[in-house]
Design an enzyme around this catalytic site. Structure first.
Site, short mmCIF file in Angstrom:
data_model
loop_
_atom_site.label_atom_id
_atom_site.label_comp_id
_atom_site.label_asym_id
_atom_site.label_seq_id
_atom_site.Cartn_x
_atom_site.Cartn_y
_atom_site.Cartn_z
N HIS B 318 7.62 21.12 -51.32
CA HIS B 318 8.05 19.92 -52.05
C HIS B 318 9.35 20.21 -52.82
CE1 HIS B 318 7.08 16.47 -55.03
NE2 HIS B 318 8.08 17.13 -55.60
N GLU B 319 9.31 21.28 -53.59
CA GLU B 319 10.47 21.59 -54.44
C GLU B 319 11.69 21.97 -53.60
OE1 GLU B 319 10.39 20.74 -57.45
OE2 GLU B 319 8.24 20.41 -57.54
N HIS B 322 13.80 19.11 -52.33
CA HIS B 322 14.61 18.34 -53.29
C HIS B 322 16.08 18.74 -53.32
CE1 HIS B 322 11.92 15.73 -55.42
NE2 HIS B 322 11.20 16.67 -56.02
N ASP B 331 11.67 11.63 -55.64
CA ASP B 331 10.25 11.39 -55.92
C ASP B 331 10.01 9.89 -55.99
OD1 ASP B 331 9.34 14.09 -56.22
OD2 ASP B 331 10.28 14.18 -58.19
#
Lengths: 188, 368
Positions: B318-319, B322, B331
């Site tokens: 997820h990170e 980004h 998000d």
């Protein structure tokens, strides 16, 4: 409003979509689903005011005051995520500079949240307001002289009038569009 | 790389630290007083200035376990010193920095050898008095651990290579750690795309005590496995795993998502990733999009399972998604339920949503 700034208030109907969706969709129609009559009836009205200084010197903070008011006759519970009620923890504003083609890029944190608990919500009794103050200058880089236009992206990720639904379980969020007035700030 | 001092959820502090360490560009403008002082003098470290400690999570490793070693460098001198980065794992292991023996015989170094140019300012790592940094490195990709036996591993930055003209710039040595390792075939790191081959370069910051660097290292490997699995899936038959998280299966959408995972894989495999454990917020983790590749992990990360839904491995995916230079995701929605809804309400946002990338990679429950 506060600090003698010009305040503008937008009244908006918050249609709680019942899609179980903590999304930031703005003008899309809520998906047709098996929402119950009861849920559909929980359409609420919240007032949003967003104010800021008309003019600041370069390098000074650009502090915005985000104020939510509950004009209804029942309490409302609002998830603070992605609103200034929790500070700036995601890209929650759209900031443009007059004369520049693109939006200012966001340089603040992007936070992946744990499931919400009761403290993740703001409670607004009938007639009550809550306020969050944030300095948008560092996160959006409002450093150079110019005129900037700042809008809150929204929506509110979860709004309910039922205390039993605080916090929302298993991601069963009910988002609500919220359009706050644009703030125009001149940096000199 | 890691600084054990410092760190709380003060994102300006985080930003400033990252900038000073990574030399990252495109960072937000720092305000006066928060910018670390540049140009402050630091002398070259000499032997004894910097203590080196090695630690391993276990003293015995099965063939399927990685040989992950945490290196901690501490400035025990009374003033600020500087070290040549290529004598440290700051940018990954680029030299033969370890003395590895098995039952008394030298284990082969299969990693890279660089010919270094005369160092410039940015080639030095500065350590203030008392400051320490730690890095977790996977030695299995560069040393030969094919023999089962008792291994002795020692850090020795000077013993194995010659960098003429730079002798004595820094001398870093540790005591040995002894461990029993079950033999495994040597596997060179796999090249991806146009990026160069490199050993895993994970470093950690403030990952100690109940937040151990070894757990971060396992999470990192898990994130890599999830990413590799995602890349493989995208090259095969596309089914509901794709459409559940990313919407319609068509050439354009598929190509967008393939590019995202290729970039995520490349970043995990070839970039110097820093995981910072100082955050004590209730969140899982956060990053600054324009400051690759530093990932701040918070309380929920530590209570999460290693793999599966909202896991440690998935959080790192997820990170990583980004970062502007990776997949530049946002998000738009959090949680499986909201992410599933996003594919019908606004599927372009599903393809730009970090949690959707995480759930696709975690694939729990598994979808075809």
């Amino acid at each position: 409003m506060t600090r003698g700034h010009v305040g503008r208030i937008a009244l908006l109907t918050l249609a709680i979509t019942g899609s179980g969706c903590a999304t930031r969709k703005e003008e899309t129609a809520p998906p047709a689903d098996a929402r119950t009559q009861e849920e559909a009836a929980v359409a609420k009205t919240l007032e949003c005011a967003l104010t800021g200084p008309a003019q600041v010197k370069a390098g000074e903070p650009v502090e915005l005051v985000f104020k939510l008011t509950n004009p209804t006759k029942e309490p409302l519970y609002v998830l603070k995520w992605h609103t200034p009620l929790e500070g700036i923890r995601n890209d929650i504003f759209q900031v443009s500079r007059d004369g520049a083609a693109s939006e200012l890029s966001y340089g603040g944190p992007m936070v992946k949240r744990a499931p919400p608990d009761a403290s993740s919500y703001a409670t607004l009794a009938p007639g009550e307001s809550v306020e969050g103050r944030v300095d948008v200058a560092p996160a959006y880089g409002l450093q150079e002289p110019g005129t900037y236009r700042i809008t809150f992206r929204g929506p509110l990720m979860d709004v309910t009038s039922e205390q039993a639904k605080v916090p929302a379980l298993a991601g069963d969020y009910h988002d609500a569009a919220l359009k706050c007035p644009e703030v125009v700030v001149t940096v000199t | 790389m890691s600084f054990s001092s410092g760190g709380r959820l003060n994102w300006w502090m985080g930003a400033v630290v990252s900038v000073s360490l990574l030399g990252a560009c495109g960072a937000p403008e720092e305000r006066a007083g928060e910018v670390p002082t540049e140009g402050e003098s630091a002398r070259d470290a000499v032997a004894g200035d910097v203590a080196v400690k090695l630690s391993v999570p276990r003293s015995s490793l099965a063939a399927r376990e990685s040989v992950s070693v945490t290196v901690t460098l501490t400035n025990v001198a009374k003033d600020t010193v500087r070290l040549l980065k290529w004598h440290t794992p700051t940018d990954g292991l680029k030299e033969d920095l370890f003395a590895v023996t098995v039952d008394g015989a030298k284990a082969e170094y299969n990693g890279r050898h660089y010919k270094w140019a005369t160092p410039v300012t940015t080639d030095f790592l500065r350590l203030a008095a008392g400051e320490s940094v730690s890095y977790t490195v996977d030695l299995g990709t560069i040393y030969d651990f094919s023999k089962t036996g008792s291994y002795s591993i020692r850090y020795d930055s000077d013993g194995h290579h010659s960098d003429v003209g730079h002798e004595g710039v820094s001398q870093l040595r540790s005591d040995s750690v002894e461990l029993f390792i079950e033999g495994r075939e040597f596997q060179a790191p796999v090249a991806w795309g146009t990026d160069s081959v490199s050993a895993q370069a994970l470093s950690t910051s403030s990952c100690t005590g109940s937040r151990p660097a070894s757990t971060v290292s396992t999470a990192f490997s898990t994130a890599q496995s999830m990413t590799n699995n995602s890349v493989s899936y995208l090259n095969g038959t596309i089914g509901s795993r794709f459409t559940t998280w990313f919407g319609p299966n068509n050439a354009s959408n598929l190509s967008t998502i393939k590019a995202h995972y290729a970039a995520i894989k490349s970043a995990f495999d070839t970039r110097s990733v820093i995981v910072d454990c100082a955050c004590s917020d209730s969140a899982y983790a956060y990053v600054y999009k324009n400051q690759p590749y530093r990932i701040y992990v918070c309380n929920a990360f530590w209570s999460a399972p290693m793999s599966g839904t909202d896991s440690k491995g998935g959080t790192l995916v997820h990170e990583m998604s980004h970062f502007t230079v990776v997949a530049d995701t946002d998000d738009w929605a959090y949680g499986q339920s909201a992410c599933r809804s996003l594919t019908s309400s606004n599927s372009a946002r599903a393809r730009d949503n970090a949690d959707s990338h995480e759930y696709f990679a975690e694939n729990t429950p598994a979808l075809p």
